[in-house]
Write an enzyme that holds these catalytic residues in place. Structure first.
Site, PDB file in Angstrom:
ATOM      1  N   TYR A 158     -31.801   5.689 -12.161  1.00  0.00           N
ATOM      2  CA  TYR A 158     -32.977   4.862 -12.463  1.00  0.00           C
ATOM      3  C   TYR A 158     -32.595   3.377 -12.501  1.00  0.00           C
ATOM      4  O   TYR A 158     -31.417   3.032 -12.462  1.00  0.00           O
ATOM      5  CB  TYR A 158     -33.562   5.289 -13.796  1.00  0.00           C
ATOM      6  N   SER A 207     -25.167   1.271 -23.021  1.00  0.00           N
ATOM      7  CA  SER A 207     -25.099   2.504 -22.234  1.00  0.00           C
ATOM      8  C   SER A 207     -26.100   3.484 -22.826  1.00  0.00           C
ATOM      9  O   SER A 207     -26.782   3.181 -23.801  1.00  0.00           O
ATOM     10  CB  SER A 207     -23.691   3.098 -22.308  1.00  0.00           C
ATOM     11  N   LYS A 208     -26.141   4.657 -22.217  1.00  0.00           N
ATOM     12  CA  LYS A 208     -27.063   5.677 -22.720  1.00  0.00           C
ATOM     13  C   LYS A 208     -26.796   5.984 -24.192  1.00  0.00           C
ATOM     14  O   LYS A 208     -27.676   6.367 -24.922  1.00  0.00           O
ATOM     15  CB  LYS A 208     -26.866   6.971 -21.926  1.00  0.00           C
ATOM     16  N   ARG A 209     -25.529   5.842 -24.578  1.00  0.00           N
ATOM     17  CA  ARG A 209     -25.160   6.235 -25.934  1.00  0.00           C
ATOM     18  C   ARG A 209     -25.730   5.307 -27.006  1.00  0.00           C
ATOM     19  O   ARG A 209     -26.070   5.754 -28.080  1.00  0.00           O
ATOM     20  CB  ARG A 209     -23.630   6.301 -26.068  1.00  0.00           C
ATOM     21  N   ASN A 210     -25.828   4.019 -26.713  1.00  0.00           N
ATOM     22  CA  ASN A 210     -26.246   3.115 -27.790  1.00  0.00           C
ATOM     23  C   ASN A 210     -27.575   2.410 -27.512  1.00  0.00           C
ATOM     24  O   ASN A 210     -27.935   1.485 -28.208  1.00  0.00           O
ATOM     25  CB  ASN A 210     -25.143   2.084 -28.093  1.00  0.00           C
TER      26      ASN A 210
END
Ligand code: GLU
Length: 472
Positions: free
Chosen positions: A16, A245-248
């Site tokens: 995306y 990132s996706k994590r944070n």
């Protein structure tokens, strides 16, 4: 600047559009628009294993949603293969590129030996033709790669529009592979050919590309191309100070659409991620275009702040006309089980509740109570309505026919009943909320009742009273 400014956004369709990409697109767009130039969209899809049509569609959708319009493109690199191959052919014949038959195993041995000697592992140039040098015999049946003959001496320097002067010694750069053994050109090479062919004057991109820039400058110079200027945007850190990132953090632009953010708010927020114009926090796209100056982009990393984005979104929701918000919110209400034909005017409801909403999701939630069927809920009634209020509710129904059904008169009636039945405002207001809209908290009760309408309020209170009459 006199000649035409041309910038580009060049995403790889391997996922995306993430926030960092959107910010690169925005700054390239704003730079081009500021100078009345051209903004190009180029899809870098030569990594065929990782590129997908879904990702292309997702990127185009996100650009559209953000309102980042492009003047040329989308161009697809996979449609330029013939051109890349022709350029590689010319470079081979001019000697600025050469065939290399080193196998992956040989490369590994070479690197291991270099490591043991304490050197930086790199291609040693064994197939690079040099006057007087005898090249190894061409091994049978091996398809060569094509390497760029990077200058051996000197250094590459450029004045980065964001970071200032940068110099990298050519010692640091080995002879880059520009075509794989299957003939497909590689990323850094395709970027150069396209930036050249598309007449890109300013490359504005994330600073994760800064190591590519000296290589690209050398290739462009070998092609005899006019060099663009480069500006590398600082990293975006998550709220925890780590790389976003996706994590944070939520990193897909379209996730923000789902979560009820307005594109204008996200654009305004992204603009401030590394760029500033005095103390301005809230500005329109037109103002950004007018003010955008890449010299005012900060050199240091920017930090993602969800609270600030929510604050901006609330501002843009408040500022948006109620009719426009109604168009945006209607599709979000369907899953909440509401019937928009059975209730007050949606823009009127929005006008009442929008000030409190930080997102369209919260706004949809606040609106739902006006459009759903309301049944008396015994548990809620027990929890919030004392029996002392019942006579006042009955009187409210009886007297409601005598007033104009508008805020001030409803308020006056409620106040009169408080005195007559010795009640406190919250007692009666909460009871009216529970009966008329099925929840104990709402904005101002007189405004809510006006919107729900006299007939619905009366019917709902009567149904509740009938159900609870005589209960302990
Ligand atoms: N395709 C590259 C990427 O998505 C960008 C290349 C560039 O901007 O030069 O990271």
């Amino acid at each position: 600047m006199t000649s035409e400014i041309r910038t580009r956004f060049a995403p790889s369709p391997t996922g995306y559009l993430h926030l960092g990409g959107a910010r690169s697109a925005l700054f390239s767009w704003a730079f081009a628009r500021h100078f009345g130039g051209v903004f190009v969209l180029r899809i870098e899809d030569t990594d065929v294993e990782r590129s997908t049509p879904e990702a292309v569609a997702a990127i185009l959708k996100a650009m559209d949603w953000l309102g980042l319009d492009y003047d040329e493109g989308p161009f697809y690199q996979m449609q330029h293969l013939a051109r890349y191959n022709a350029v590689i052919g010319e470079m081979l014949s001019r000697g600025s590129a050469y065939h290399c038959y080193t196998s992956p195993e040989e490369l590994e041995v070479m690197r291991e030996e270099q490591r043991q000697r304490g050197e930086k592992p790199r291609y040693d140039g064994r197939w690079r033709p040099i006057a007087g040098k005898v090249l190894p015999p061409v091994p049978a049946g091996v398809k060569p790669v094509v390497r760029f003959a990077n200058p051996r001496e000197g250094a590459v320097s450029w004045h980065d529009l964001v970071k200032g002067p940068i110099t990298i010694s050519n010692d640091e750069l080995d002879d880059l592979i520009i075509a794989r053994s299957d003939g497909t050109p590689t990323y850094n090479f395709c970027v150069c050919v396209d930036d050249w062919d598309m007449g890109i004057t300013h490359v504005i991109r994330g600073d994760d590309h800064i190591n590519n820039t000296p290589r690209q400058i050398n290739i462009l110079a070998a092609l005899g191309a006019k060099l663009p200027e480069y500006g590398h945007l600082p990293l975006i850190l998550g709220p925890d100070g780590q790389k976003l990132s996706k994590r944070n953090g939520t990193v897909s632009v379209m996730q923000y659409e789902l979560d009820g953010f307005l594109p204008d708010a996200l654009i305004n927020y992204l603009a401030r991620l590394g760029w500033s114009h005095g103390d301005s926090e809230i500005f329109s796209r037109e103002e950004m275009i007018k003010w955008f100056d890449i010299g005012h982009v900060s050199k240091s990393a920017a930090q993602w702040d969800p609270k600030k984005l929510a604050w901006l979104n609330q501002h843009y929701i408040k500022a948006m006309p109620d009719e426009r918000l109604a168009e945006l919110i209607a599709p979000r209400l369907a899953p909440n089980g509401v019937n928009l034909d059975d209730g007050p005017s949606l823009p009127a409801v929005i006008a009442l509740v929008k000030d409190r909403a930080e997102t369209l999701v919260q706004l949809a939630d606040a609106i739902t109570m006006f459009f759903r069927p309301v049944q008396p809920d015994p548990e809620m009634v027990l929890a919030h309505v004392s029996e002392a209020v019942y006579p006042a509710l009955a009187a409210f129904v009886a007297q409601s026919v005598d007033i104009q059904w508008q805020r001030a008169e409803i308020s006056a009636l409620i106040k009169a009943l408080l005195g007559r039945f010795s009640l406190k405002m919250p007692q009666l207001a909460v009871a009216l909320r529970v009966f008329c809209v099925g929840q104990p908290q709402t904005p101002s009760i007189d405004a809510v009742l006006e919107l729900v309408g006299r007939d619905r309020c009366v019917a709902r209170i009567e149904a509740g009273l009938a159900l609870f009459a005589g209960k302990d």
